[in-house]
Scaffold this motif. Sequence first.
Motif, PDB file in Angstrom:
ATOM      1  N   VAL A 146      -3.861   3.834  -0.373  1.00  0.00           N
ATOM      2  CA  VAL A 146      -4.531   4.601   0.841  1.00  0.00           C
ATOM      3  C   VAL A 146      -5.055   5.821   1.328  1.00  0.00           C
ATOM      4  O   VAL A 146      -3.751   5.833   0.711  1.00  0.00           O
ATOM      5  CB  VAL A 146      -4.047   3.279   2.028  1.00  0.00           C
ATOM      6  CG1 VAL A 146      -4.170   1.941   2.124  1.00  0.00           C
ATOM      7  CG2 VAL A 146      -2.859   3.703   2.082  1.00  0.00           C
ATOM      8  N   SER A 147      -5.685   5.674   2.006  1.00  0.00           N
ATOM      9  CA  SER A 147      -5.726   7.688   2.432  1.00  0.00           C
ATOM     10  C   SER A 147      -4.348   8.330   3.714  1.00  0.00           C
ATOM     11  O   SER A 147      -4.150   7.190   3.950  1.00  0.00           O
ATOM     12  CB  SER A 147      -6.830   7.678   2.830  1.00  0.00           C
ATOM     13  OG  SER A 147      -7.505   7.330   4.313  1.00  0.00           O
ATOM     14  N   SER A 148      -4.233   8.628   4.238  1.00  0.00           N
ATOM     15  CA  SER A 148      -3.075   9.432   4.699  1.00  0.00           C
ATOM     16  C   SER A 148      -4.451   8.695   6.104  1.00  0.00           C
ATOM     17  O   SER A 148      -3.584   8.606   6.949  1.00  0.00           O
ATOM     18  CB  SER A 148      -2.581  10.644   5.117  1.00  0.00           C
ATOM     19  OG  SER A 148      -3.996  11.468   4.697  1.00  0.00           O
ATOM     20  N   ILE A 184      -3.323   5.327   6.997  1.00  0.00           N
ATOM     21  CA  ILE A 184      -1.292   5.130   7.548  1.00  0.00           C
ATOM     22  C   ILE A 184      -1.393   5.548   9.052  1.00  0.00           C
ATOM     23  O   ILE A 184      -0.742   4.994   9.624  1.00  0.00           O
ATOM     24  CB  ILE A 184      -0.678   5.892   6.677  1.00  0.00           C
ATOM     25  CG1 ILE A 184      -0.830   5.320   5.034  1.00  0.00           C
ATOM     26  CG2 ILE A 184       0.424   5.951   7.288  1.00  0.00           C
ATOM     27  CD1 ILE A 184      -0.017   6.059   4.243  1.00  0.00           C
ATOM     28  N   GLU A 185      -2.017   6.865   9.067  1.00  0.00           N
ATOM     29  CA  GLU A 185      -1.821   7.208  10.671  1.00  0.00           C
ATOM     30  C   GLU A 185      -3.239   6.581  12.363  1.00  0.00           C
ATOM     31  O   GLU A 185      -2.466   6.230  13.052  1.00  0.00           O
ATOM     32  CB  GLU A 185      -2.742   8.932  10.922  1.00  0.00           C
ATOM     33  CG  GLU A 185      -1.616   9.465  10.313  1.00  0.00           C
ATOM     34  CD  GLU A 185      -0.308   9.148  11.115  1.00  0.00           C
ATOM     35  OE1 GLU A 185      -0.219   8.958  13.049  1.00  0.00           O
ATOM     36  OE2 GLU A 185       0.751   9.689  10.028  1.00  0.00           O
ATOM     37  N   ALA A 240       1.303  -1.111   0.194  1.00  0.00           N
ATOM     38  CA  ALA A 240      -0.274   0.257  -0.094  1.00  0.00           C
ATOM     39  C   ALA A 240       0.658   1.764   0.159  1.00  0.00           C
ATOM     40  O   ALA A 240       2.060   1.059   0.544  1.00  0.00           O
ATOM     41  CB  ALA A 240      -0.894  -0.282   0.829  1.00  0.00           C
ATOM     42  N   GLN A 241       0.161   2.349  -0.669  1.00  0.00           N
ATOM     43  CA  GLN A 241       1.308   3.104  -0.491  1.00  0.00           C
ATOM     44  C   GLN A 241       0.012   4.224  -0.342  1.00  0.00           C
ATOM     45  O   GLN A 241      -1.908   4.666  -0.556  1.00  0.00           O
ATOM     46  CB  GLN A 241       1.473   3.642  -1.495  1.00  0.00           C
ATOM     47  CG  GLN A 241       1.177   4.084  -3.046  1.00  0.00           C
ATOM     48  CD  GLN A 241       2.035   3.847  -4.188  1.00  0.00           C
ATOM     49  OE1 GLN A 241       2.974   3.388  -4.264  1.00  0.00           O
ATOM     50  NE2 GLN A 241       1.570   4.873  -5.127  1.00  0.00           N
ATOM     51  N   GLU A 242       0.347   5.618   0.539  1.00  0.00           N
ATOM     52  CA  GLU A 242      -0.221   6.520  -0.088  1.00  0.00           C
ATOM     53  C   GLU A 242      -0.807   7.799  -1.284  1.00  0.00           C
ATOM     54  O   GLU A 242       0.272   7.531  -1.529  1.00  0.00           O
ATOM     55  CB  GLU A 242      -0.012   7.975   1.214  1.00  0.00           C
ATOM     56  CG  GLU A 242      -0.770   9.093   1.736  1.00  0.00           C
ATOM     57  CD  GLU A 242      -0.015  10.329   1.984  1.00  0.00           C
ATOM     58  OE1 GLU A 242      -0.858  11.079   2.777  1.00  0.00           O
ATOM     59  OE2 GLU A 242       1.525   9.677   3.165  1.00  0.00           O
ATOM     60  N   LEU A 278      -3.469   3.288  11.196  1.00  0.00           N
ATOM     61  CA  LEU A 278      -2.864   2.023  11.546  1.00  0.00           C
ATOM     62  C   LEU A 278      -1.622   2.180  12.633  1.00  0.00           C
ATOM     63  O   LEU A 278      -0.884   0.999  13.170  1.00  0.00           O
ATOM     64  CB  LEU A 278      -2.288   1.557   9.882  1.00  0.00           C
ATOM     65  CG  LEU A 278      -3.334   0.400   9.573  1.00  0.00           C
ATOM     66  CD1 LEU A 278      -2.806   0.301   7.952  1.00  0.00           C
ATOM     67  CD2 LEU A 278      -3.473  -0.423  10.073  1.00  0.00           C
ATOM     68  N   ARG A 279      -0.732   3.602  12.177  1.00  0.00           N
ATOM     69  CA  ARG A 279       0.409   3.704  13.000  1.00  0.00           C
ATOM     70  C   ARG A 279       0.017   3.389  14.032  1.00  0.00           C
ATOM     71  O   ARG A 279       0.619   4.001  15.436  1.00  0.00           O
ATOM     72  CB  ARG A 279       0.691   4.498  12.083  1.00  0.00           C
ATOM     73  CG  ARG A 279       2.174   4.704  11.786  1.00  0.00           C
ATOM     74  CD  ARG A 279       2.508   5.639  11.170  1.00  0.00           C
ATOM     75  NE  ARG A 279       3.059   5.834   9.741  1.00  0.00           N
ATOM     76  CZ  ARG A 279       3.568   6.420   8.802  1.00  0.00           C
ATOM     77  NH1 ARG A 279       2.655   7.507   8.757  1.00  0.00           N
ATOM     78  NH2 ARG A 279       4.139   6.512   7.553  1.00  0.00           N
ATOM     79  N   ASP A 311     -12.013   0.191   7.302  1.00  0.00           N
ATOM     80  CA  ASP A 311     -11.061   1.400   8.155  1.00  0.00           C
ATOM     81  C   ASP A 311     -12.087   1.352   9.694  1.00  0.00           C
ATOM     82  O   ASP A 311     -11.663   1.839  10.297  1.00  0.00           O
ATOM     83  CB  ASP A 311     -10.587   3.028   7.288  1.00  0.00           C
ATOM     84  CG  ASP A 311      -9.800   3.793   8.435  1.00  0.00           C
ATOM     85  OD1 ASP A 311      -9.155   3.259   9.451  1.00  0.00           O
ATOM     86  OD2 ASP A 311     -10.212   4.639   8.176  1.00  0.00           O
TER      87      ASP A 311
END
Length: 116
Positions: free
Chosen positions: A84-86, A89-90, A14-16, A92-93, A28
């Motif tokens: 994937v959206s930022s 990503i946040e 996945a990439q932003e 998941l972090r 999500d």
Amino acid sequence: MNKDGKYAVVAIMAQEDQEINEAFEFLDKFLPLKVNESIKVNEDFNINKVLPENQTYYTYTGSLTTPPCTEGVQWYILKNPVGVSSKIIEDLRKIMPINNFRNVQPLNGRIIKESI
């Protein structure tokens, strides 16, 4: 895992991206708020919506990346990432431990194959 106890893993990179994969938006909604929390998914999910349009891949026999690091796992790593959206990503972090991966292991004679 199949009936013989053999594992296979399909890894989707996945990439932003501005072009967001709608399946990740679905996932999500059910993302836990903390590690080891279980969330019941009460909607149907079509795994095909997660896959990139071009489904070429690399494959090799390796191991699981988390304990117990089971050997003999057939890996399929899709070559093309999905967007994937930022926000995802946040999210998941926030719940994933840092460095939650196994160190790179020697090839030990393994062969990595590429699909066409």
